[in-house]
Design a protein around this motif. Sequence first.
Motif, PDB file in Angstrom:
ATOM      1  N   ALA A 268       3.306  11.724  -0.871  1.00  0.00           N
ATOM      2  CA  ALA A 268       2.846  11.084   0.473  1.00  0.00           C
ATOM      3  C   ALA A 268       2.291   9.937   0.163  1.00  0.00           C
ATOM      4  N   ASP A 269       1.385   9.813  -1.032  1.00  0.00           N
ATOM      5  CA  ASP A 269       0.687   8.686  -1.210  1.00  0.00           C
ATOM      6  C   ASP A 269       1.613   7.446  -1.763  1.00  0.00           C
ATOM      7  N   ALA A 270       2.661   7.861  -2.688  1.00  0.00           N
ATOM      8  CA  ALA A 270       3.555   7.012  -3.098  1.00  0.00           C
ATOM      9  C   ALA A 270       4.393   6.321  -2.128  1.00  0.00           C
ATOM     10  N   MET A 271       4.751   7.126  -0.967  1.00  0.00           N
ATOM     11  CA  MET A 271       5.487   6.525   0.113  1.00  0.00           C
ATOM     12  C   MET A 271       4.517   5.671   0.760  1.00  0.00           C
ATOM     13  N   ALA A 272       3.284   5.905   1.123  1.00  0.00           N
ATOM     14  CA  ALA A 272       2.599   5.090   1.790  1.00  0.00           C
ATOM     15  C   ALA A 272       2.194   3.718   1.027  1.00  0.00           C
ATOM     16  N   ARG A 273       2.190   4.007  -0.243  1.00  0.00           N
ATOM     17  CA  ARG A 273       1.954   2.722  -1.143  1.00  0.00           C
ATOM     18  C   ARG A 273       3.169   1.594  -1.124  1.00  0.00           C
ATOM     19  N   GLU A 274       4.424   2.414  -1.290  1.00  0.00           N
ATOM     20  CA  GLU A 274       5.467   1.627  -1.123  1.00  0.00           C
ATOM     21  C   GLU A 274       5.767   0.916   0.161  1.00  0.00           C
ATOM     22  N   MET A 275       5.345   1.612   1.431  1.00  0.00           N
ATOM     23  CA  MET A 275       5.438   0.802   2.796  1.00  0.00           C
ATOM     24  C   MET A 275       4.308  -0.195   2.667  1.00  0.00           C
ATOM     25  N   LEU A 276       3.225  -0.071   2.263  1.00  0.00           N
ATOM     26  CA  LEU A 276       2.182  -1.046   2.025  1.00  0.00           C
ATOM     27  C   LEU A 276       2.713  -2.259   1.406  1.00  0.00           C
ATOM     28  N   ASP A 277       3.108  -2.002   0.152  1.00  0.00           N
ATOM     29  CA  ASP A 277       3.970  -3.357  -0.354  1.00  0.00           C
ATOM     30  C   ASP A 277       4.991  -3.862   0.087  1.00  0.00           C
ATOM     31  N   GLU A 278       5.915  -3.149   1.076  1.00  0.00           N
ATOM     32  CA  GLU A 278       6.737  -3.686   1.902  1.00  0.00           C
ATOM     33  C   GLU A 278       6.308  -4.507   3.075  1.00  0.00           C
ATOM     34  N   TYR A 279       5.284  -4.003   3.852  1.00  0.00           N
ATOM     35  CA  TYR A 279       4.305  -4.866   4.667  1.00  0.00           C
ATOM     36  C   TYR A 279       4.217  -5.953   4.386  1.00  0.00           C
ATOM     37  N   ALA A 280       3.432  -5.898   2.994  1.00  0.00           N
ATOM     38  CA  ALA A 280       2.736  -7.291   2.359  1.00  0.00           C
ATOM     39  C   ALA A 280       3.893  -8.247   2.051  1.00  0.00           C
ATOM     40  N   ASP A 281       4.774  -7.648   1.732  1.00  0.00           N
ATOM     41  CA  ASP A 281       5.951  -8.676   1.236  1.00  0.00           C
ATOM     42  C   ASP A 281       6.729  -9.229   2.442  1.00  0.00           C
ATOM     43  N   LEU A 282       6.753  -8.659   3.417  1.00  0.00           N
ATOM     44  CA  LEU A 282       7.333  -9.093   4.754  1.00  0.00           C
ATOM     45  C   LEU A 282       6.269 -10.074   5.114  1.00  0.00           C
ATOM     46  N   CYS A 283       4.905  -9.844   5.268  1.00  0.00           N
ATOM     47  CA  CYS A 283       3.966 -10.853   5.608  1.00  0.00           C
ATOM     48  C   CYS A 283       4.097 -12.364   4.632  1.00  0.00           C
ATOM     49  N   GLU A 284       4.293 -12.138   3.332  1.00  0.00           N
ATOM     50  CA  GLU A 284       4.068 -13.212   2.364  1.00  0.00           C
ATOM     51  C   GLU A 284       5.546 -13.881   2.626  1.00  0.00           C
ATOM     52  N   SER A 285       6.570 -13.182   2.415  1.00  0.00           N
ATOM     53  CA  SER A 285       7.987 -13.921   2.204  1.00  0.00           C
ATOM     54  C   SER A 285       8.476 -14.349   3.692  1.00  0.00           C
ATOM     55  N   LEU A 286       8.365 -13.604   4.704  1.00  0.00           N
ATOM     56  CA  LEU A 286       8.946 -14.127   5.743  1.00  0.00           C
ATOM     57  C   LEU A 286       7.812 -14.816   6.679  1.00  0.00           C
ATOM     58  N   LEU A 287       6.836 -14.705   6.941  1.00  0.00           N
ATOM     59  CA  LEU A 287       5.843 -15.092   7.701  1.00  0.00           C
ATOM     60  C   LEU A 287       4.766 -16.174   7.028  1.00  0.00           C
ATOM     61  N   ALA A 288       4.911 -16.092   5.666  1.00  0.00           N
ATOM     62  CA  ALA A 288       3.998 -16.832   4.974  1.00  0.00           C
ATOM     63  C   ALA A 288       2.731 -16.958   5.174  1.00  0.00           C
ATOM     64  N   VAL A 289       2.157 -15.691   5.358  1.00  0.00           N
ATOM     65  CA  VAL A 289       0.808 -15.033   5.567  1.00  0.00           C
ATOM     66  C   VAL A 289       0.219 -14.528   4.289  1.00  0.00           C
ATOM     67  N   PRO A 290      -0.701 -14.782   3.674  1.00  0.00           N
ATOM     68  CA  PRO A 290      -1.283 -14.092   2.366  1.00  0.00           C
ATOM     69  C   PRO A 290      -1.688 -12.907   2.888  1.00  0.00           C
ATOM     70  N   VAL A 291      -1.700 -11.842   2.112  1.00  0.00           N
ATOM     71  CA  VAL A 291      -2.148 -10.573   2.269  1.00  0.00           C
ATOM     72  C   VAL A 291      -3.178  -9.979   0.937  1.00  0.00           C
ATOM     73  N   VAL A 292      -4.237  -9.419   1.429  1.00  0.00           N
ATOM     74  CA  VAL A 292      -5.053  -8.890   0.420  1.00  0.00           C
ATOM     75  C   VAL A 292      -4.736  -7.255   0.920  1.00  0.00           C
ATOM     76  N   LYS A 293      -4.238  -6.459  -0.108  1.00  0.00           N
ATOM     77  CA  LYS A 293      -3.977  -5.019   0.268  1.00  0.00           C
ATOM     78  C   LYS A 293      -5.327  -4.418   0.133  1.00  0.00           C
ATOM     79  N   GLY A 294      -5.526  -3.242   0.771  1.00  0.00           N
ATOM     80  CA  GLY A 294      -6.863  -2.576   0.431  1.00  0.00           C
ATOM     81  C   GLY A 294      -6.992  -1.160   1.245  1.00  0.00           C
ATOM     82  N   VAL A 295      -7.826  -0.593   1.273  1.00  0.00           N
ATOM     83  CA  VAL A 295      -8.266   0.690   2.119  1.00  0.00           C
ATOM     84  C   VAL A 295      -8.765   0.314   3.380  1.00  0.00           C
ATOM     85  N   LYS A 296      -8.293   1.021   4.405  1.00  0.00           N
ATOM     86  CA  LYS A 296      -8.949   0.690   5.752  1.00  0.00           C
ATOM     87  C   LYS A 296     -10.457   1.240   5.742  1.00  0.00           C
TER      88      LYS A 296
END
Length: 190
Positions: free
Chosen positions: A150-178
């Motif tokens: 479950a944690d691996a899936m959550a982290r995989e999706m976090l990486d996908e969200y971050a990549d989408l923001c950076e590559s498609l939207l040109a928005v820098p991302v700082v990943k972290g815990v809520k």
Amino acid sequence: MHGDQAEWYAIWEAIRDDMDKRIKATGTQNAYSPLFIPVSFLSKEAEHVEGFAKECAVVTHHRLRMKANGKGVEPDPEAELEEPLIVRPTSETMIWHMFQKWIMSYRDLPLKINQWANVVRWELRTRPFLRSSEFLWQEGHTAHATKAEADAMAREMLDEYADLCESLLAVPVVKGVKSPSERFAGGCDL
């Protein structure tokens, strides 16, 4: 549709389409939950709902009638629902109810469901350009055999969200815990 609205929606579609491809690449299937949820059903998940209770819109009647003075409409007293319906604030209660039916053994895991939908939350403070009372939404729900999966899936999706923001939207991302104030019952801490 007004030009600005069409442009905003086109942006949403581009984001949704890009993210949908990423989500499906993980073996996740799209699904849809009902918009209206009986209050008794939502009450079963009282702990989860507590964070949303003050934000829920409630439907009590199934039709309107003309006012006696002929000026405007009002709920028809003869059309009161036997049980009020809640306009979906999120889909956790419905998804987990269905997971109980779909998962019979470990062989049914992992189960990965995604939903693209609109939700309604009567928040005290809306945020222009980020969120109003009704907003378009994506939520993923997964069940795994182990916490590590479950944690691996959550982290995989976090990486996908971050990549989408950076590559498609040109928005820098700082990943972290809520932080605790950013979390809600049933949600992931990432």
